[in-house]
Scaffold this active site. Sequence first.
Site, PDB file in Angstrom:
ATOM      1  N   VAL A 196     -10.770  74.685  18.290  1.00 23.66           N
ATOM      2  CA  VAL A 196      -8.958  74.061  19.011  1.00 23.66           C
ATOM      3  C   VAL A 196      -8.934  74.777  18.709  1.00 23.66           C
ATOM      4  O   VAL A 196      -7.540  75.553  18.411  1.00 23.66           O
ATOM      5  CB  VAL A 196      -9.309  73.024  18.293  1.00 23.66           C
ATOM      6  CG1 VAL A 196     -10.251  72.111  18.681  1.00 23.66           C
ATOM      7  CG2 VAL A 196      -9.402  72.595  16.774  1.00 23.66           C
ATOM      8  N   SER A 197      -8.816  76.312  17.062  1.00 22.83           N
ATOM      9  CA  SER A 197      -8.069  77.103  16.266  1.00 22.83           C
ATOM     10  C   SER A 197      -7.559  78.580  17.171  1.00 22.83           C
ATOM     11  O   SER A 197      -8.632  79.332  17.448  1.00 22.83           O
ATOM     12  CB  SER A 197      -8.303  77.608  14.734  1.00 22.83           C
ATOM     13  OG  SER A 197      -7.988  78.153  14.347  1.00 22.83           O
ATOM     14  N   PRO A 198      -7.037  78.962  17.671  1.00 19.35           N
ATOM     15  CA  PRO A 198      -7.005  79.885  18.642  1.00 19.35           C
ATOM     16  C   PRO A 198      -6.849  81.543  17.962  1.00 19.35           C
ATOM     17  O   PRO A 198      -6.918  82.701  17.852  1.00 19.35           O
ATOM     18  CB  PRO A 198      -4.838  79.821  18.957  1.00 19.35           C
ATOM     19  CG  PRO A 198      -4.182  79.295  18.409  1.00 19.35           C
ATOM     20  CD  PRO A 198      -5.584  78.061  18.002  1.00 19.35           C
ATOM     21  N   ASP A 233     -13.143  76.774  13.984  1.00 24.37           N
ATOM     22  CA  ASP A 233     -13.154  75.409  14.773  1.00 24.37           C
ATOM     23  C   ASP A 233     -12.169  76.034  16.066  1.00 24.37           C
ATOM     24  O   ASP A 233     -11.319  77.073  16.126  1.00 24.37           O
ATOM     25  CB  ASP A 233     -12.414  74.339  14.544  1.00 24.37           C
ATOM     26  CG  ASP A 233     -12.508  73.482  15.176  1.00 24.37           C
ATOM     27  OD1 ASP A 233     -12.775  73.269  16.364  1.00 24.37           O
ATOM     28  OD2 ASP A 233     -12.352  71.823  15.174  1.00 24.37           O
TER      29      ASP A 233
END
Length: 233
Positions: free
Chosen positions: A14-16, A12
Amino acid sequence: MSSKIVIELFYDVVSPYSWLGFEVMCRYRNVWNIDLKLRPAFLGGIMKGAGNKPPGLVPNKFLYMTKDLNRLAQYFNVPIQPPSDPFEAMFDKDRGDKQVECVSRELWRRIWSQDKDITKPESLTEVNIKLHAGLSNRDIEEALALATSDKIKEKLKKATEEALGHGSFGFPVILCHVNGGKEMFFGSDRFELMAHYVYFPPCPPGGGRCSLFKSKVNGRVVEGILCAVLCLN
């Protein structure tokens, strides 16, 4: 000539940590002779389904994550600069394969390097212009419409449920198909173990001579956009 090993990357934007895993897998897929399958999914659904807690709800974990990302950004040569509110970017907002790869990288760059809001519809237009992705205005309109459609929601739900079925409790998840079986690796720090498992040669973490395309999120919409771009191919 031996067939390529299939590896699925569930992630995703949004996941670093997903960005780190994404870049490493993209750098070495030719060296390792793998067929890399990109599987955009919904981190919020994974966290809920697995009963996991976001980093912001565990203060020490959140503080450690900030330092950890700074170290990993240098180690892997990925330009991560946490947004002003990482928790909001990751969890608070509802939110051809080559095109998906380029769009994913640019969305990561905007969130985790430039602190830009990509929840707005015009964001995909800006990404298209910058990447010269070849999407026409009609393609962009179709992708944006598809992003919130039942078709894409179902595709996103399916990918999320598959990741949960493989035992995921966060992202990234790397699923290796080897000798008729499947082996799951979680996180962006299991590459040596994965290489050992599937007999890949080791590679330098920063990519060496490999080309690196330096790359606030409405999770469902953004991941829906990635799925929609796939559907346009």
